[in-house]
Design a protein around this motif. Structure first.
Motif, PDB file in Angstrom:
ATOM      1  N   ARG A 141       0.821  -1.213   0.000  1.00 52.32           N
ATOM      2  CA  ARG A 141       0.000   0.000   0.000  1.00 52.32           C
ATOM      3  C   ARG A 141       0.858   1.267   0.000  1.00 52.32           C
ATOM      4  O   ARG A 141       0.525   2.245  -0.654  1.00 52.32           O
ATOM      5  CB  ARG A 141      -0.925   0.010   1.219  1.00 52.32           C
ATOM      6  N   HIS A 142       1.947   1.239   0.758  1.00 53.40           N
ATOM      7  CA  HIS A 142       2.797   2.426   0.866  1.00 53.40           C
ATOM      8  C   HIS A 142       3.531   2.724  -0.446  1.00 53.40           C
ATOM      9  O   HIS A 142       4.074   3.808  -0.609  1.00 53.40           O
ATOM     10  CB  HIS A 142       3.796   2.238   2.006  1.00 53.40           C
ATOM     11  N   ASN A 143       3.556   1.785  -1.370  1.00 51.83           N
ATOM     12  CA  ASN A 143       4.222   1.998  -2.659  1.00 51.83           C
ATOM     13  C   ASN A 143       3.245   2.427  -3.749  1.00 51.83           C
ATOM     14  O   ASN A 143       3.548   2.336  -4.936  1.00 51.83           O
ATOM     15  CB  ASN A 143       4.992   0.747  -3.084  1.00 51.83           C
ATOM     16  N   THR A 144       2.115   2.928  -3.346  1.00 57.07           N
ATOM     17  CA  THR A 144       1.103   3.388  -4.293  1.00 57.07           C
ATOM     18  C   THR A 144       1.674   4.397  -5.284  1.00 57.07           C
ATOM     19  O   THR A 144       1.424   4.306  -6.485  1.00 57.07           O
ATOM     20  CB  THR A 144      -0.095   3.981  -3.523  1.00 57.07           C
ATOM     21  N   GLY A 145       2.439   5.355  -4.810  1.00 59.22           N
ATOM     22  CA  GLY A 145       3.027   6.360  -5.704  1.00 59.22           C
ATOM     23  C   GLY A 145       3.931   5.731  -6.750  1.00 59.22           C
ATOM     24  O   GLY A 145       3.894   6.113  -7.929  1.00 59.22           O
ATOM     25  N   PHE A 146       4.742   4.767  -6.324  1.00 57.78           N
ATOM     26  CA  PHE A 146       5.600   4.050  -7.274  1.00 57.78           C
ATOM     27  C   PHE A 146       4.745   3.365  -8.339  1.00 57.78           C
ATOM     28  O   PHE A 146       5.070   3.390  -9.527  1.00 57.78           O
ATOM     29  CB  PHE A 146       6.434   2.982  -6.557  1.00 57.78           C
TER      30      PHE A 146
ATOM     31  N   ASN B 288       4.448  10.822   6.446  1.00 54.98           N
ATOM     32  CA  ASN B 288       5.844  11.190   6.700  1.00 54.98           C
ATOM     33  C   ASN B 288       6.624  11.545   5.439  1.00 54.98           C
ATOM     34  O   ASN B 288       7.532  12.375   5.489  1.00 54.98           O
ATOM     35  CB  ASN B 288       6.552  10.082   7.478  1.00 54.98           C
ATOM     36  N   GLY B 289       6.295  10.941   4.320  1.00 52.75           N
ATOM     37  CA  GLY B 289       6.948  11.313   3.068  1.00 52.75           C
ATOM     38  C   GLY B 289       6.632  12.751   2.693  1.00 52.75           C
ATOM     39  O   GLY B 289       7.517  13.517   2.293  1.00 52.75           O
ATOM     40  N   LEU B 290       5.371  13.136   2.833  1.00 49.42           N
ATOM     41  CA  LEU B 290       4.983  14.522   2.555  1.00 49.42           C
ATOM     42  C   LEU B 290       5.604  15.479   3.566  1.00 49.42           C
ATOM     43  O   LEU B 290       6.033  16.577   3.199  1.00 49.42           O
ATOM     44  CB  LEU B 290       3.461  14.669   2.548  1.00 49.42           C
TER      45      LEU B 290
ATOM     46  N   GLY C 175      -4.899  -4.762  13.389  1.00 51.42           N
ATOM     47  CA  GLY C 175      -3.452  -4.602  13.389  1.00 51.42           C
ATOM     48  C   GLY C 175      -3.031  -3.146  13.418  1.00 51.42           C
ATOM     49  O   GLY C 175      -3.833  -2.237  13.606  1.00 51.42           O
ATOM     50  N   THR C 176      -1.742  -2.942  13.181  1.00 51.87           N
ATOM     51  CA  THR C 176      -1.157  -1.610  13.283  1.00 51.87           C
ATOM     52  C   THR C 176      -1.168  -0.893  11.933  1.00 51.87           C
ATOM     53  O   THR C 176      -1.287  -1.527  10.879  1.00 51.87           O
ATOM     54  CB  THR C 176       0.303  -1.700  13.764  1.00 51.87           C
ATOM     55  N   VAL C 177      -1.003   0.410  12.003  1.00 52.42           N
ATOM     56  CA  VAL C 177      -0.895   1.205  10.778  1.00 52.42           C
ATOM     57  C   VAL C 177       0.326   0.754   9.981  1.00 52.42           C
ATOM     58  O   VAL C 177       0.261   0.610   8.759  1.00 52.42           O
ATOM     59  CB  VAL C 177      -0.835   2.715  11.110  1.00 52.42           C
ATOM     60  N   VAL C 178       1.442   0.517  10.669  1.00 55.80           N
ATOM     61  CA  VAL C 178       2.669   0.110   9.974  1.00 55.80           C
ATOM     62  C   VAL C 178       2.458  -1.191   9.209  1.00 55.80           C
ATOM     63  O   VAL C 178       2.804  -1.294   8.028  1.00 55.80           O
ATOM     64  CB  VAL C 178       3.859  -0.015  10.960  1.00 55.80           C
ATOM     65  N   SER C 179       1.865  -2.185   9.859  1.00 50.88           N
ATOM     66  CA  SER C 179       1.648  -3.456   9.153  1.00 50.88           C
ATOM     67  C   SER C 179       0.659  -3.274   8.002  1.00 50.88           C
ATOM     68  O   SER C 179       0.772  -3.940   6.971  1.00 50.88           O
ATOM     69  CB  SER C 179       1.180  -4.552  10.110  1.00 50.88           C
ATOM     70  N   HIS C 180      -0.270  -2.351   8.157  1.00 49.16           N
ATOM     71  CA  HIS C 180      -1.247  -2.093   7.093  1.00 49.16           C
ATOM     72  C   HIS C 180      -0.578  -1.457   5.872  1.00 49.16           C
ATOM     73  O   HIS C 180      -0.740  -1.941   4.750  1.00 49.16           O
ATOM     74  CB  HIS C 180      -2.367  -1.188   7.618  1.00 49.16           C
ATOM     75  N   VAL C 181       0.168  -0.361   6.084  1.00 48.63           N
ATOM     76  CA  VAL C 181       0.755   0.331   4.934  1.00 48.63           C
ATOM     77  C   VAL C 181       1.842  -0.503   4.265  1.00 48.63           C
ATOM     78  O   VAL C 181       2.078  -0.363   3.063  1.00 48.63           O
ATOM     79  CB  VAL C 181       1.292   1.745   5.283  1.00 48.63           C
ATOM     80  N   LEU C 182       2.476  -1.381   5.020  1.00 45.99           N
ATOM     81  CA  LEU C 182       3.510  -2.240   4.438  1.00 45.99           C
ATOM     82  C   LEU C 182       2.945  -3.575   3.957  1.00 45.99           C
ATOM     83  O   LEU C 182       3.683  -4.432   3.485  1.00 45.99           O
ATOM     84  CB  LEU C 182       4.652  -2.462   5.432  1.00 45.99           C
TER      85      LEU C 182
END
Length: 186
Positions: free
Chosen positions: A18-23, A113-115, A140-147
């Motif tokens: 999910r966190h690589n959406t921009g890529f 955090n990227g922004l 679960g956690t936000v970290v596990s979700h975005v990753l």
């Protein structure tokens, strides 16, 4: 020249997360316009340049991790003398459902955090963004979700959002005013 920066994390373990959406959005643009392979730049990024509908465009993926994206974006904007009106950052957004796309011309980081890093390095909140929803975690956690990766149920909605983000970027590349595009796509 127009510069489109997709945010994400480097490394194969982050592919399709999910966190690589921009890529994923800039990768899709590069594929659809046959721009070739991304190559390494000295400004801590990989990029590919080409012409899309008569406009010179550079697609960028920082090779810093997400939280240090400004370390790549700032030097690239300076080196290529990019006017902030000719810059778009593409990022994931936890506060929007999967499948939703939103354009913004300015604003705070919204906790991304990227922004935050880009705002800090550029010294302004006034740059264009294409935000793609990834939703809040149900468990679960936000970290596990975005990753984490999109579920089978989410993936069609996400793919549709990538297509919509690409169309918005194409309209911008074709000379449409970004603020006016907000009305069309938001």
């Amino acid at each position: 020249m127009k510069m489109i920066v997709g945010l994400g994390n480097i490394g194969t373990r982050y592919d399709e997360t999910r966190h690589n959406t921009g890529f994923m959005v800039v990768d899709q643009l590069a594929r659809d316009y046959h721009l070739g392979a991304f190559t390494h730049l000295k400004q801590e990024a990989v990029a590919v340049s080409g012409v899309i509908n008569g406009e010179k465009v550079m697609l960028v993926k920082p090779t810093t991790f997400m939280n240090d994206s400004g370390r790549a974006v700032g030097p690239l904007v300076d080196y290529y003398d990019i006017d902030l009106d000719d810059l778009v950052i593409v990022n994931d957004d936890l506060d929007m459902p999967v499948g939703k796309v939103r354009l913004k011309t300015h604003g705070a980081s919204g906790g991304h955090n990227g922004l935050k890093s880009i705002i800090s390095v550029l010294g302004t909140k006034n740059f264009n963004r294409v935000k793609v929803g990834i939703d809040h975690p149900q468990h679960g956690t936000v970290v596990s979700h975005v990753l984490g990766k999109f579920s089978k149920e989410e993936r069609p909605k996400f793919d549709q959002a990538v297509e919509q983000a690409e169309h918005a970027l194409e309209d911008w590349i074709n000379g449409e005013d970004f603020a006016k595009l907000m009305n069309a796509y938001n």
